[in-house]
Design an enzyme around this catalytic site. Sequence first.
Site, mmCIF file in Angstrom:
data_model
loop_
_atom_site.group_PDB
_atom_site.id
_atom_site.type_symbol
_atom_site.label_atom_id
_atom_site.label_comp_id
_atom_site.label_asym_id
_atom_site.label_seq_id
_atom_site.Cartn_x
_atom_site.Cartn_y
_atom_site.Cartn_z
ATOM 1 C CG ASP A 8 -1.932 1.106 0.982
ATOM 2 O OD1 ASP A 8 -1.647 2.353 0.118
ATOM 3 O OD2 ASP A 8 -1.895 1.414 2.976
ATOM 4 C CE LYS A 69 -1.758 6.812 -3.479
ATOM 5 N NZ LYS A 69 -2.191 5.755 -2.655
ATOM 6 C CG ASP A 190 -9.114 4.348 0.699
ATOM 7 O OD1 ASP A 190 -8.893 4.414 1.769
ATOM 8 O OD2 ASP A 190 -8.965 3.143 -0.141
#
Length: 624
Positions: A8, A69, A190
């Site tokens: 992850d 990210k 999420d």
Amino acid sequence: MAKAVGIDLGTTNSVIAVMEGGKPEVIVNAEGARTTPSVVAYKGDERLVGQIAKRQAALNPAATLFEVKRFIGRRWEEVKEEAARSPFKVKEGPGGSVRIEVNGKDVAPEQVSAEVLRKMVADASAKIGQNIKDVVITVPAYFDNSQREATRQAGEIAGLNVLRVINEPTAAALAYGIDKKGNETVLVFDLGGGTFDVTILELGDGVFEVKSTSGDTHLGGADFDHRIVDWLAGEFKQEHNFDLKKDPQALQRLIESAEKAKIELSAASETTISLPFITFDPETRTPLHLERKLTRAKFEELVSDLLRRVREPVTQALRDAKLSASDIDEVILVGGSTRVPAVKRIVREIMGKEPNESVNPDEAVALGAAVQAGIISGDAALGDIVLVDVTPLTLGVEVKGGMVAPLIPRNTTVPAKKTEVFTTAENNQPGVEINVLQGERPMAADNKSLGKFKLEGIPPMRAGQPQIEVTFDIDANGILHVTAREKSSGKESSIRIENTTTLDKNEVERMVREAEANAEADRSRREHVEKKNTLDSLRLQAQQQVEEASSAPQDLKDKVSKLADEAKQAVESDADNARLQSLTTDLEAALRELMQAAPQGGSQPQAEAKKDDDVVDADFKPAD
């Protein structure tokens, strides 16, 4: 056979997991932690990754990179606002891509992510005693093609074989449902550090079928943190007429304190943010301090618009799946930001039920990725598990008038392949430019262009006669491949993507070589530091033995003392490895001789001295 692992790769923290005995297990890192901060710091020629990088961020804000990210696979135009709030310099790169300037050198987000991946895999390899190469990496479900390809490239730069790129909510559902036997419809909510995804799946009989997905790739816990930062900076400016956000070091301290305060408010109704010596008065040069009390109610007020933004993706996913909230059996919370009480409250309001918190929100995605890695590598303990995922956004091409002709609608099961026939708009048109688009708007300009390529060499024909087949092929990673072919001539294009944010093959290969060279340099540096530490520890013990060995010959004590002095000088002058190793060997031998000549001050028999000698061998042996 080396094991495949699941990773992850998170905005704020990353986790790695592996299948052990038919169950996914998180692998702790070298520091003994289950999560690794997605932070990379550049200090001269040295790269620090993870917790050690995060710890020094306030002293090195311009070269400590975090939340990268958010920039991976993105165009500069998409991230200018987020770039402006970073203490490090983010700027426009080639072809409208994003680059980060560190110590005068431009670094791609893929390179930074590769450093995080490399550290995690190296730590995991050491823990399980196998050299790991095969990995499954997760991405937000709402990542577009460029972001998925960029994530894959980060894995390649790290020297890894990326077996699959899998959606994070889907991975979390795998972790949740691996032991479930009945049929269930679940919604995975999420909310991570940088992105927000909602995915609806049907689980049953080993089949995990995604029905719909929605989300917001500009919404995450980092946005919550920055609302606190803005509030603190605003309060301070009002009081002292000084903008802390213009000071990189002060901004870094604000960001760290805001994250800490947000976490504390998940359990407490209020918290105090205290930052002594945050800056100096520009006129008097006296130190200025910041201290503010933040209540949960005030925090929820600061982030109220962000909280409203989590609602629409949930309702969109339900509409696309043709389901109502009452049709959902379980709501699974994933991502650290779901710990915020206001987020849980909104989930309860929308869904009309308590969310299921049986999975660890920080680890579920990595655990599911490990399951997917096990499926691909043929782990017999998993049995027959089938994963059916979907593409998050509509894919199409631009046609005359700036319109979009969709080929693959969002929430289409992947892998998928679709061919449509197009033609020319002008007489004797020798070629066409195909603009590949991703998004839900009807006009091309309002969607994201994934790239353009040209089909040339079309024979002279009247407008409308050429038959141009355009094929969209999405693989299991959700990555798109496009081809075009003119039927009458058989002329087929070789796709040449232009102005894309992902790196070209030559850049990736160059970065792989750089990463490998840096890894070797890091190993050499670590070996050098270990040799210095070993010699310095040996020197201290030798000095202590000289003081205690009162019955030993003076010439032997002088010899050990002289070598200890040389060892101190070698450590302080940063001598090379050969000199360090030579002194270590000589000092070990001399110390052994000293202890044999005067074991424990001469009070113990020779047999006991031999026992001590064995202990010295074990304690003083240089690290491999």
